[in-house]
Write a protein that holds these residues in place. Sequence first.
Motif, PDB file in Angstrom:
ATOM      1  N   GLU A 210      68.509  15.849 123.063  1.00  0.00           N
ATOM      2  CA  GLU A 210      69.238  16.966 123.693  1.00  0.00           C
ATOM      3  C   GLU A 210      68.853  17.102 125.159  1.00  0.00           C
ATOM      4  N   CYS A 211      67.543  17.095 125.392  1.00  0.00           N
ATOM      5  CA  CYS A 211      67.079  17.378 126.756  1.00  0.00           C
ATOM      6  C   CYS A 211      67.390  16.211 127.686  1.00  0.00           C
ATOM      7  N   SER A 212      67.320  14.964 127.177  1.00  0.00           N
ATOM      8  CA  SER A 212      67.705  13.832 128.035  1.00  0.00           C
ATOM      9  C   SER A 212      69.173  13.946 128.418  1.00  0.00           C
ATOM     10  N   ALA A 213      70.021  14.232 127.430  1.00  0.00           N
ATOM     11  CA  ALA A 213      71.467  14.262 127.698  1.00  0.00           C
ATOM     12  C   ALA A 213      71.821  15.387 128.668  1.00  0.00           C
ATOM     13  N   MET A 214      71.245  16.558 128.454  1.00  0.00           N
ATOM     14  CA  MET A 214      71.625  17.708 129.290  1.00  0.00           C
ATOM     15  C   MET A 214      71.029  17.616 130.684  1.00  0.00           C
ATOM     16  N   ILE A 225      61.788  18.010 139.294  1.00  0.00           N
ATOM     17  CA  ILE A 225      60.741  18.686 138.504  1.00  0.00           C
ATOM     18  C   ILE A 225      61.206  18.893 137.065  1.00  0.00           C
ATOM     19  N   HIS A 226      60.304  18.672 136.135  1.00  0.00           N
ATOM     20  CA  HIS A 226      60.582  18.973 134.728  1.00  0.00           C
ATOM     21  C   HIS A 226      59.392  19.774 134.231  1.00  0.00           C
ATOM     22  N   THR A 227      59.671  20.900 133.570  1.00  0.00           N
ATOM     23  CA  THR A 227      58.580  21.796 133.175  1.00  0.00           C
ATOM     24  C   THR A 227      58.607  22.124 131.684  1.00  0.00           C
ATOM     25  N   GLY A 228      57.518  22.715 131.238  1.00  0.00           N
ATOM     26  CA  GLY A 228      57.400  23.207 129.863  1.00  0.00           C
ATOM     27  C   GLY A 228      55.964  23.639 129.633  1.00  0.00           C
ATOM     28  N   GLY A 229      55.656  24.023 128.414  1.00  0.00           N
ATOM     29  CA  GLY A 229      54.259  24.312 128.050  1.00  0.00           C
ATOM     30  C   GLY A 229      53.566  22.993 127.710  1.00  0.00           C
ATOM     31  N   ILE A 233      54.287  18.173 126.217  1.00  0.00           N
ATOM     32  CA  ILE A 233      53.973  16.867 126.832  1.00  0.00           C
ATOM     33  C   ILE A 233      54.176  15.753 125.817  1.00  0.00           C
ATOM     34  N   PHE A 234      53.566  15.946 124.658  1.00  0.00           N
ATOM     35  CA  PHE A 234      53.726  14.950 123.597  1.00  0.00           C
ATOM     36  C   PHE A 234      54.084  15.630 122.295  1.00  0.00           C
ATOM     37  N   PRO A 235      55.095  15.139 121.582  1.00  0.00           N
ATOM     38  CA  PRO A 235      55.887  13.958 121.928  1.00  0.00           C
ATOM     39  C   PRO A 235      57.122  14.248 122.783  1.00  0.00           C
ATOM     40  N   HIS A 236      57.497  15.525 122.959  1.00  0.00           N
ATOM     41  CA  HIS A 236      58.836  15.808 123.496  1.00  0.00           C
ATOM     42  C   HIS A 236      59.104  15.150 124.853  1.00  0.00           C
ATOM     43  N   HIS A 237      58.233  15.394 125.820  1.00  0.00           N
ATOM     44  CA  HIS A 237      58.530  14.864 127.156  1.00  0.00           C
ATOM     45  C   HIS A 237      58.294  13.360 127.251  1.00  0.00           C
ATOM     46  N   GLU A 238      57.313  12.894 126.508  1.00  0.00           N
ATOM     47  CA  GLU A 238      57.099  11.436 126.449  1.00  0.00           C
ATOM     48  C   GLU A 238      58.374  10.764 125.926  1.00  0.00           C
ATOM     49  N   ASN A 239      58.958  11.352 124.902  1.00  0.00           N
ATOM     50  CA  ASN A 239      60.177  10.792 124.319  1.00  0.00           C
ATOM     51  C   ASN A 239      61.363  10.909 125.266  1.00  0.00           C
ATOM     52  N   PHE A 253      62.506   8.926 135.920  1.00  0.00           N
ATOM     53  CA  PHE A 253      63.424   9.948 135.416  1.00  0.00           C
ATOM     54  C   PHE A 253      63.103  11.273 136.113  1.00  0.00           C
ATOM     55  N   VAL A 254      61.799  11.567 136.213  1.00  0.00           N
ATOM     56  CA  VAL A 254      61.353  12.830 136.818  1.00  0.00           C
ATOM     57  C   VAL A 254      60.212  12.540 137.776  1.00  0.00           C
ATOM     58  N   ARG A 255      60.228  13.195 138.963  1.00  0.00           N
ATOM     59  CA  ARG A 255      59.159  12.954 139.945  1.00  0.00           C
ATOM     60  C   ARG A 255      57.902  13.758 139.635  1.00  0.00           C
ATOM     61  N   TYR A 256      58.070  15.037 139.284  1.00  0.00           N
ATOM     62  CA  TYR A 256      56.902  15.900 139.044  1.00  0.00           C
ATOM     63  C   TYR A 256      57.037  16.565 137.672  1.00  0.00           C
ATOM     64  N   TRP A 257      56.058  16.291 136.824  1.00  0.00           N
ATOM     65  CA  TRP A 257      56.010  16.950 135.514  1.00  0.00           C
ATOM     66  C   TRP A 257      55.019  18.097 135.615  1.00  0.00           C
ATOM     67  N   MET A 258      55.466  19.299 135.290  1.00  0.00           N
ATOM     68  CA  MET A 258      54.554  20.449 135.393  1.00  0.00           C
ATOM     69  C   MET A 258      54.518  21.206 134.065  1.00  0.00           C
ATOM     70  N   HIS A 259      53.305  21.544 133.624  1.00  0.00           N
ATOM     71  CA  HIS A 259      53.131  22.184 132.314  1.00  0.00           C
ATOM     72  C   HIS A 259      52.169  23.365 132.399  1.00  0.00           C
ATOM     73  N   CYS A 260      52.493  24.432 131.696  1.00  0.00           N
ATOM     74  CA  CYS A 260      51.587  25.583 131.708  1.00  0.00           C
ATOM     75  C   CYS A 260      50.704  25.566 130.469  1.00  0.00           C
ATOM     76  N   GLY A 261      49.536  26.199 130.608  1.00  0.00           N
ATOM     77  CA  GLY A 261      48.604  26.327 129.484  1.00  0.00           C
ATOM     78  C   GLY A 261      49.099  27.377 128.496  1.00  0.00           C
ATOM     79  N   TYR A 262      48.360  27.525 127.436  1.00  0.00           N
ATOM     80  CA  TYR A 262      48.778  28.431 126.369  1.00  0.00           C
ATOM     81  C   TYR A 262      48.419  29.881 126.648  1.00  0.00           C
ATOM     82  N   LEU A 263      49.248  30.752 126.116  1.00  0.00           N
ATOM     83  CA  LEU A 263      48.835  32.122 125.907  1.00  0.00           C
ATOM     84  C   LEU A 263      48.117  32.098 124.562  1.00  0.00           C
ATOM     85  N   VAL A 264      46.874  32.568 124.539  1.00  0.00           N
ATOM     86  CA  VAL A 264      46.090  32.482 123.302  1.00  0.00           C
ATOM     87  C   VAL A 264      45.693  33.876 122.814  1.00  0.00           C
TER      88      VAL A 264
END
Length: 469
Positions: A210-214, A225-229, A233-239, A253-264
Amino acid sequence: MKVFNTYSRQVEDFQPIEAGQVRMYTCGPTVYNYAHIGNFRAYMFEDILRRQLRAEGYAVKQVMNLTDVDDKTIRGSRAAGVSLQAFTARFKQAFFEDLKRLNIEPAELYPAATDHIPEMIVLIEKLLAAGHAYRSEDGSIYYRVKTFEGYGRLAHLDMGGLKAEARVSQDEYDKENVGDFALWKAWDDADGEVVWDSPWGRGRPGWHIECSAMSIKHLGESFDIHTGGIDNIFPHHENEIAQSEGATGCHPFVRYWMHCGYLVVDGSKMSKSLGNFHTLRDLFERGYTGRDVRYVLLSAHYRQALNFTFAALDGARSALARVDEFRGRLAETAGAAPVTGAGAAPAWVRAPLAAFRAAMNEDLNTPEALAALFALVADGNRALSQGGVSAGEAAAALQALRDMDRVLGVLEAPEPVPDAEALRLLDARTQARAARNWAEADRIRNALAASGWDVRDGPEGAKLKPRRA
Ligand code: AMP
Ligand code: ZN
């Protein structure tokens, strides 16, 4: 501006592909339930990122997908006995309401997965043609991970184990290799009426495609830039990388991958499956506002784990009250004074504003930016108490607060949104007027006024505006 790139594990200078223009993709919610505030930590970090980019003069095109077909949405709609579309529509709407309550700027586009099935099919066909995918006996299509040279680079995985041709557990017998993942899932009973035709038979797409196509459709084969929590990173963005680069041949595909840490919570990730989550609605019921929650979410650096506590929400409230009080004092002193050029600002305004900007440009260092804000509050309050602040200086300080708030989005109280009861009353008033029942219409107008809403009649009908104190 500098940002931490998960791909290189380094802080890098940010340079967009096209000068002045940033294209950014954000993995959005799966709309089967109310998002919890852990999810909103990710959307908040992305909001701060886009605001800082805009403050630095970039035009931003942000695309956030809505995952409205997967195991969870299908299961939920079947349990509720409604169509997939009716089921997800409710949670899409709730999601947009929540974004507004948190003062999150809308993305430029919110594509839904179910509107992009043809694009996903085209991508899968390309992967099959290139030998990156294969059809299993039941008609599902899998990605053949060992054919993609760079697989595992984003997550910094040692692929030795995955590359071994291991046969795995019973339910994965259709795959050639344990690491292979589904691009297309052949229909089975649990899918009910949720099904699309494809060249390989009836079924539905896997989540990753889905995310590749969109992203490719709306941002191009290569974007900034591609972001997420971090759980993405794995497996979703790797895939996603394997799919997108495997199909287009375009690297990166993407120049900068940025990810945030968890709310715990007590050391564990806030998540639906652990049951340790709060929705915004829960917090509103306890009397907190979107503004309080927003402050808590931006108080930690986005890459650090952030521990959620009610004490932090109370702390947010008193911190914001301090800013509000300071702004009130400044407004009194400024009167109608115009804001002159930045040069006219005193040092106690210029220094924290510069520190704020430097902190935000250093990989969105919000704790340091907030420290700069409170240096402004402390120094400004001291100067005000000493009576040494001119109207022009106070106006410059107010302008500095507005500049900071373009990025923080938390200092000015956002306009309240009418609740369901207020909207119901507005509707009843419109009906009373249509029936020429003026007494009833006036009664309702007064009831609305008592609960804080003014009615404004205009060419597009009646609207509610918050009453000014
Ligand atoms: P999901 O609906 O699980 O796909 O999650 C939507 C977004 O929220 C993704 O970007 C996740 O990485 C992010 N997310 C989920 N739980 C948390 C959490 N506890 N803290 C931070 N981000 C999270
Ligand atoms: Zn995604």
